[in-house]
Design a protein around this motif. Structure first.
Motif, PDB file in Angstrom:
ATOM      1  N   GLY A  52       3.965   7.621  -6.416  1.00 39.80           N
ATOM      2  CA  GLY A  52       3.039   8.651  -6.884  1.00 39.80           C
ATOM      3  C   GLY A  52       3.457  10.043  -6.426  1.00 39.80           C
ATOM      4  N   ARG A  53       3.883  10.139  -5.163  1.00 34.59           N
ATOM      5  CA  ARG A  53       4.331  11.444  -4.654  1.00 34.59           C
ATOM      6  C   ARG A  53       5.613  11.885  -5.342  1.00 34.59           C
ATOM      7  NH1 ARG A  53       2.068   9.979   0.726  1.00 34.59           N
ATOM      8  NH2 ARG A  53       0.064  11.025   0.682  1.00 34.59           N
ATOM      9  N   ARG A  81       2.123   4.783  -3.160  1.00 40.85           N
ATOM     10  CA  ARG A  81       1.942   6.175  -2.731  1.00 40.85           C
ATOM     11  C   ARG A  81       3.258   6.941  -2.800  1.00 40.85           C
ATOM     12  NH1 ARG A  81      -0.938   4.448   2.222  1.00 40.85           N
ATOM     13  NH2 ARG A  81       0.736   5.510   3.334  1.00 40.85           N
ATOM     14  N   LEU A 136       0.820  -1.210   0.000  1.00 41.22           N
ATOM     15  CA  LEU A 136       0.000   0.000   0.000  1.00 41.22           C
ATOM     16  C   LEU A 136       0.856   1.264   0.000  1.00 41.22           C
ATOM     17  CD1 LEU A 136      -2.647  -1.159   2.621  1.00 41.22           C
ATOM     18  CD2 LEU A 136      -2.970  -0.970   0.146  1.00 41.22           C
ATOM     19  N   LEU A 137       2.004   1.211   0.675  1.00 47.08           N
ATOM     20  CA  LEU A 137       2.853   2.381   0.837  1.00 47.08           C
ATOM     21  C   LEU A 137       3.683   2.718  -0.404  1.00 47.08           C
ATOM     22  CD1 LEU A 137       4.050   4.571   2.699  1.00 47.08           C
ATOM     23  CD2 LEU A 137       5.664   2.836   3.523  1.00 47.08           C
TER      24      LEU A 137
END
Length: 154
Positions: free
Chosen positions: A24-25, A21, A17-18
């Motif tokens: 993406g960041r 992200r 999950l991390l």
């Protein structure tokens, strides 16, 4: 081990999950205005990072650090130097070698672009012991290697 430490399955779930992200960041980091028209890819960012943090070096040194063929780096350096982002100078001690560096006119933009990521990593890694930092780095390299192995067509 602490009682609140995740099991391997819980850690895998958290990382699955991390990591997207994080990626993406990282992709949302704004490219400095003067560099936007160059369509720089992640491989360019890695090359520029080495030159910024470690200073000028040869194509072969860059290739070794990037873990790619010298011809690949030579093509990237040629492209970036034609655009004025990189400078190529003759090595005074061996005129057959070319030293690559970030052009002074773009250095501030490259530094600014990499600064947020460097600050974030420093904040995350500073509290760790050298052994813990090595574990984090080794873990990420193992993940990278295994993803590459599993996703490379056979």
């Amino acid at each position: 081990m602490a009682s609140d430490a995740p099991t391997a399955d819980e850690a895998v779930r958290t990382m699955l999950l991390l990591v997207p992200r994080l990626v993406g960041r990282a992709k949302k980091l704004p490219v400095p205005e003067r560099l936007r028209d160059f369509n720089l890819a992640p491989r360019h960012l890695s090359l520029l990072s080495y030159l910024l943090f470690d200073g000028p070096m040869t194509v072969n040194e860059l290739a070794a650090r990037l873990e790619v063929a010298p011809t690949t780096v030579s093509l990237m350096v040629g492209d970036l130097s034609r655009r004025g982002i990189l400078d190529r100078t003759e090595d005074e001690s061996d005129r057959r070698r070319t030293i690559v560096s970030i052009a002074g006119t773009y250095r501030a933009e490259v530094e600014g672009w990499l600064a947020a990521g460097a600050r974030a990593w420093r904040t995350a890694l500073d509290p760790l012991t050298p052994e813990q930092r090595r574990l984090v780095i080794d873990t990420l390299r193992t993940y990278e290697r295994e993803v590459e192995r599993d996703w490379t067509p056979r």
